[in-house]
Enzyme design. Structure first.
Site, PDB file in Angstrom:
ATOM      1  N   GLY A  27      34.391  42.494  71.200  1.00 23.03           N
ATOM      2  CA  GLY A  27      34.135  43.545  70.223  1.00 23.03           C
ATOM      3  C   GLY A  27      34.044  44.926  70.831  1.00 23.03           C
ATOM      4  O   GLY A  27      34.087  45.107  72.055  1.00 23.03           O
ATOM      5  N   ASP A  81      26.852  40.184  74.093  1.00 20.46           N
ATOM      6  CA  ASP A  81      27.815  40.208  72.986  1.00 20.46           C
ATOM      7  C   ASP A  81      27.372  41.247  71.969  1.00 20.46           C
ATOM      8  O   ASP A  81      26.240  41.742  72.011  1.00 20.46           O
ATOM      9  CB  ASP A  81      27.897  38.824  72.348  1.00 20.46           C
ATOM     10  CG  ASP A  81      29.252  38.537  71.717  1.00 20.46           C
ATOM     11  OD1 ASP A  81      30.031  39.492  71.498  1.00 20.46           O
ATOM     12  OD2 ASP A  81      29.548  37.357  71.433  1.00 20.46           O
ATOM     13  N   GLY A  82      28.259  41.562  71.065  1.00 26.61           N
ATOM     14  CA  GLY A  82      27.937  42.470  69.978  1.00 26.61           C
ATOM     15  C   GLY A  82      27.532  41.699  68.738  1.00 26.61           C
ATOM     16  O   GLY A  82      27.399  40.478  68.753  1.00 26.61           O
ATOM     17  N   LYS A  94      28.211  37.463  62.976  1.00 21.96           N
ATOM     18  CA  LYS A  94      29.214  37.800  63.971  1.00 21.96           C
ATOM     19  C   LYS A  94      30.551  37.239  63.529  1.00 21.96           C
ATOM     20  O   LYS A  94      30.611  36.353  62.685  1.00 21.96           O
ATOM     21  CB  LYS A  94      28.837  37.220  65.343  1.00 21.96           C
ATOM     22  CG  LYS A  94      27.638  37.916  65.974  1.00 21.96           C
ATOM     23  CD  LYS A  94      27.210  37.278  67.283  1.00 21.96           C
ATOM     24  CE  LYS A  94      28.329  37.085  68.263  1.00 21.96           C
ATOM     25  NZ  LYS A  94      29.019  38.353  68.573  1.00 21.96           N
ATOM     26  N   GLU A 103      32.425  32.451  70.553  1.00 23.97           N
ATOM     27  CA  GLU A 103      31.192  33.196  70.807  1.00 23.97           C
ATOM     28  C   GLU A 103      29.972  32.294  70.633  1.00 23.97           C
ATOM     29  O   GLU A 103      29.028  32.344  71.427  1.00 23.97           O
ATOM     30  CB  GLU A 103      31.095  34.397  69.864  1.00 23.97           C
ATOM     31  CG  GLU A 103      32.045  35.526  70.211  1.00 23.97           C
ATOM     32  CD  GLU A 103      32.047  36.636  69.187  1.00 23.97           C
ATOM     33  OE1 GLU A 103      32.326  37.780  69.576  1.00 23.97           O
ATOM     34  OE2 GLU A 103      31.774  36.380  68.000  1.00 23.97           O
TER      35      GLU A 103
END
EC number: 5.3.1.6
Length: 224
Positions: A27, A81-82, A94, A103
């Protein structure tokens, strides 16, 4: 103007230590994390990355970050992670980048999960952002019909060219739209019962630390 994504993404690198196995998310915010890690590797940091998407894999390789596939890793020390949204209970959505299945698998294998976000991603109730469902192409219309029979609106994700979007796993994504998720756990239980839905974008018990970049330039670190 402060780049909230950049300051949050780079801040997360402070949790990365020499010798670690590091999960690399996907991301626009974690992009800056990976760029910073690349600089650190060039200066001598010894890490091994586990990429959550082909896009991330390409970026990491360009920067010289050593990689291993998840199958060759027993445990990941930390994953950065975003997120598309996260609420006060550390539950999030997400999958805007289409990598939700990988993810979630990497997050599950991680001892610690850090999410990097801009302040607009912090919400009271999940649902402003569409909830992605990774579905197998065979019978995806059946899944869409079943959901819509329950009053749940979905949109098949497409590329800008108009072609159907495919994940790195060769699957499609149905995005649930115009829906709030006041009880994410109940939604999780509902969605996993529908055959053909491989994974959903509700991440309910993964994140340990949120690093939030703010327009003021402040970086807030929120621990569970």
């Amino acid at each position: 103007m402060v780049n909230q994504k950049k300051i949050a993404g780079e801040k997360a690198c402070e949790w990365v230590e020499d010798g670690m196995i590091v999960g690399l998310g996907t991301g626009s915010t974690v992009y800056y994390t990976i760029e910073k890690l690349g600089e650190m590797v060039q200066k001598g940091l010894n890490i091994t990355g586990v990429a959550t998407s082909l896009e991330t894999e390409r970026q990491a390789k360009t920067l010289g970050i050593p990689l291993k596939p998840l199958n060759e890793i027993v445990k990941i020390d930390v994953t950065i992670d975003g997120a598309d949204e996260i609420n006060q209970d550390f539950q999030g959505i997400k999958g805007g980048g289409g990598a939700l299945l990988r993810e979630k698998m990497v997050a599950q294998a991680s001892g610690r999960n850090i999410w990097v976000v801009g302040e607009e991603k912090l919400v009271r109730t999940l649902g402003k952002f569409p909830l992605p469902l990774e579905v197998i192409p065979f019978g995806w219309k059946q899944i869409k019909r079943e959901l819509e029979n329950d009053g749940i609106e979905t949109i098949l994700r497409k590329q800008s060219s108009g072609e159907i979007y495919e994940t790195n796993n060769g699957n499609y994504i149905l995005d649930i739209v115009n829906q709030t998720f006041t009880d994410p756990k109940a939604w999780h239980e509902k969605l996993i019962e529908i055959p053909g839905i491989i994974e959903h974008g509700l991440f309910l018990h993964y994140v340990d630390i949120i690093i939030c970049g703010k327009a003021s330039g402040e970086i807030e670190v929120i621990k569970k």
